[in-house]
Design a protein around this motif. Structure first.
Motif, short mmCIF file in Angstrom:
data_model
loop_
_atom_site.label_atom_id
_atom_site.label_comp_id
_atom_site.label_asym_id
_atom_site.label_seq_id
_atom_site.Cartn_x
_atom_site.Cartn_y
_atom_site.Cartn_z
N PHE A 156 0.44 -48.80 -90.23
CA PHE A 156 0.02 -47.20 -89.63
C PHE A 156 0.36 -46.32 -90.64
O PHE A 156 1.18 -45.60 -90.12
CB PHE A 156 0.70 -47.35 -88.87
CG PHE A 156 -0.07 -48.32 -87.06
CD1 PHE A 156 -1.07 -48.27 -86.30
CD2 PHE A 156 0.95 -49.46 -87.22
CE1 PHE A 156 -1.74 -49.31 -85.76
CE2 PHE A 156 0.59 -50.45 -86.61
CZ PHE A 156 -0.67 -50.26 -85.41
N TYR A 157 0.24 -46.09 -91.83
CA TYR A 157 1.25 -45.74 -92.59
C TYR A 157 0.41 -44.50 -92.75
O TYR A 157 1.73 -43.17 -92.41
CB TYR A 157 0.41 -46.06 -94.42
CG TYR A 157 1.32 -45.28 -95.30
CD1 TYR A 157 2.58 -45.02 -95.29
CD2 TYR A 157 0.44 -44.55 -96.45
CE1 TYR A 157 3.23 -44.74 -96.24
CE2 TYR A 157 0.77 -43.64 -96.75
CZ TYR A 157 2.31 -43.53 -96.95
OH TYR A 157 2.83 -42.90 -98.42
N ALA A 158 -0.52 -43.92 -92.51
CA ALA A 158 -0.67 -42.18 -92.32
C ALA A 158 0.14 -41.66 -91.03
O ALA A 158 0.43 -40.71 -91.22
CB ALA A 158 -2.58 -42.34 -92.11
N GLN A 159 -0.14 -42.64 -89.85
CA GLN A 159 0.61 -41.76 -88.47
C GLN A 159 2.04 -42.21 -88.69
O GLN A 159 2.88 -41.17 -88.50
CB GLN A 159 0.37 -42.69 -87.44
CG GLN A 159 -0.28 -42.34 -86.77
CD GLN A 159 -1.48 -43.70 -87.36
OE1 GLN A 159 -1.81 -44.42 -88.50
NE2 GLN A 159 -2.43 -44.83 -86.30
N PHE A 160 3.05 -42.77 -89.42
CA PHE A 160 3.83 -42.66 -90.25
C PHE A 160 4.43 -42.07 -90.98
O PHE A 160 5.41 -41.74 -90.75
CB PHE A 160 4.11 -44.46 -90.46
CG PHE A 160 6.39 -43.92 -91.32
CD1 PHE A 160 6.41 -44.52 -90.36
CD2 PHE A 160 6.47 -44.32 -92.63
CE1 PHE A 160 8.41 -44.72 -91.25
CE2 PHE A 160 6.76 -44.40 -93.16
CZ PHE A 160 7.87 -44.13 -92.57
N LYS A 161 3.90 -41.54 -91.75
CA LYS A 161 4.29 -40.26 -92.76
C LYS A 161 4.45 -39.24 -92.06
O LYS A 161 5.30 -37.92 -91.91
CB LYS A 161 3.43 -40.63 -94.08
CG LYS A 161 3.74 -40.54 -95.27
CD LYS A 161 2.44 -40.11 -96.49
CE LYS A 161 3.36 -40.12 -97.59
NZ LYS A 161 2.31 -39.58 -98.35
N THR A 162 3.33 -38.83 -90.99
CA THR A 162 3.37 -37.12 -90.02
C THR A 162 4.28 -37.74 -88.91
O THR A 162 4.59 -36.58 -88.39
CB THR A 162 1.99 -36.93 -89.64
OG1 THR A 162 1.82 -38.14 -89.26
CG2 THR A 162 1.13 -36.87 -90.80
N ASN A 163 5.01 -38.79 -88.71
CA ASN A 163 5.27 -38.73 -87.08
C ASN A 163 6.95 -37.99 -87.74
O ASN A 163 7.85 -38.75 -88.05
CB ASN A 163 5.95 -40.02 -86.68
CG ASN A 163 6.27 -40.08 -85.32
OD1 ASN A 163 7.69 -39.38 -85.11
ND2 ASN A 163 5.47 -40.83 -84.53
N THR A 164 7.63 -36.55 -86.96
CA THR A 164 8.67 -36.24 -87.00
C THR A 164 9.97 -37.23 -85.95
O THR A 164 10.80 -37.04 -86.77
CB THR A 164 8.44 -34.97 -86.42
OG1 THR A 164 8.35 -34.88 -85.07
CG2 THR A 164 7.64 -33.95 -87.09
#
Lengths: 223, 183
Positions: free
Chosen positions: B96-104
């Motif tokens: 879930f790299y994409a979600q991880f990168k944007t999760n504040t």
């Protein structure tokens, strides 16, 4: 006899011609699966090599990964490696293991992740057990004891250097500095359980950052 | 039973060990101490030995402590356990790299724990450099402890020089000599 054989060949050629596309596609798929499976031993070998050569911590590992996975094999590019190393350092746990897991997963899924991780720690695991087993009597020698005392002082200096480098990225506000100081005092000054202290300090840091984030967002909203 | 206990303890260390190998020292030292005084003294020696063994330092520690506590199965259990949490986390993040990168929320957590890592490192430096000598003389003002502070300070100063890059092995060889000559 000869004639029959020739007929057979002709028949096969005929079939092949009729289903050419399908045959070639299947052949390609088989080749792909074989090629992919062939990479597993290589993945293992590469991380075994890195495990054997990674003297002196994180920076050596980054250099080795860059050479073996980016330059020699093109498994990923420099940007991806930088990303992976940054995440590896922020996650809890062993940095090498984190990086090996992510690169292995990217290439070969869960099997690749497992193989890469196992390979990267196998040399260390075996070597330290052999070394402590063989060298134990030898550490009672007074001269060796003194050398060990010296080495540990050197390691303390190395740790302080790591602390300085980490501090550059970890402390951005006064609150961060205060939190670092708070943790240090609790760990050195009290006999509190280390896990408890980290959960407490990490929790405080988390809440602080969430709050700062919320306030930042609000400010942004009114602008 | 001992194996399960070992497994749980090292899994906890793997899950909370932010900041890499050296920052795990306070956890590991506490664990070694829980298994008795002899093990603690030996573990400090293992930290010195681990410097000449390639590979992650936490694996040296888990293999040794696990082995002393429950033999080869213990070494395997402890090492497996210390790797497990970050292995799982790394796999999940790869997925879930994409979600991880944007999760504040996750970013706030990972950044929030960073200052605490500094405390762990300071504590590790004390455990490695000063504590063994302090326990011999029971005074922070004794000559050995002062010499130790001086040696650490000199080493730190040498490492912070930008013009000369010192290899870890060469650096530690010099310190082994310092130990033989002055301690």
């Amino acid at each position: 006899m000869f004639c029959r054989r020739r007929n057979f060949v002709v028949l096969i050629l005929f079939c092949y011609n009729n289903h050419r596309e399908r045959f070639e596609k299947q052949l390609g798929e088989v080749a792909e699966v074989v090629m992919k499976a062939m990479e597993l031993p290589e993945l293992f070998a590469v991380f075994l090599k890195i495990g054997c050569l990674a003297f002196g911590g994180g920076y050596t590992v980054i250099a080795l990964l860059q050479k073996e996975t980016v330059e020699a094999r093109g498994w990923l590019d420099n940007n991806e490696l930088t990303d992976i190393m940054a995440i590896s350092q922020t996650l809890p746990g062993i940095i090498t293991v984190n990086a090996a897991t992510m690169i292995g997963y990217r290439r070969q899924g869960l099997v690749g992740a497992t193989l890469a991780t196992a390979a990267s720690i196998l040399p260390t695991f075996i070597l330290i057990l052999v070394l402590t087993h063989m060298a134990w009597g030898f550490t009672d020698n007074p001269l060796v004891r003194k050398a060990f005392t010296g080495i540990l002082l050197g390691v303390a200096a190395l740790i302080l250097n790591t602390l300085r480098k980490t501090g550059k990225t970890a402390v951005n506000t006064y609150a961060d500095g205060l939190l670092a100081l708070f943790t240090t005092v609790l760990l050195l000054g009290t006999g509190l359980n280390v896990a408890l202290v980290i959960l407490l300090a990490g929790g405080l840091g988390w809440v602080k950052n969430l709050y700062a984030e919320k306030r930042g967002a609000k400010k942004h909203g009114t602008d | 039973m001992a194996l399960i206990n070992l497994f749980m303890v090292f899994m906890k260390i793997g899950a909370l060990g932010f900041g890499g190998g050296y920052a795990m020292i306070p956890f590991l030292e506490a664990e070694a101490a829980a298994h008795g005084r002899v093990l603690l003294e030996n573990y400090i020696k293992v930290i010195a030995m681990a410097q000449v063994v390639p590979g992650p330092f936490a694996v040296d520690s888990s293999a040794y402590i696990g082995f002393e506590a429950a033999g080869i199965p213990g070494a395997l259990a402890a090492t497996f356990a210390i790797c497990l949490p970050s292995f799982a986390a790394s796999v999940i993040i790869s997925k879930f790299y994409a979600q991880f990168k944007t999760n504040t929320g996750i970013k706030a957590l990972l950044d929030g724990v960073k200052p605490a890592v500094l405390g762990l490192l300071a504590s590790a430096a004390y455990i490695i450099g000063v504590k063994p000598l302090y326990e011999l003389s029971h005074s922070l003002a004794s000559l050995t402890v002062l010499k130790a502070f001086l040696a650490i300070a000199c080493g730190y100063f040498a490492l912070t020089q930008k013009r000369v890059r010192i290899g870890t092995l060469a650096f530690l060889t010099v310190f082994a000599l310092v130990g033989i000559l002055f301690f």
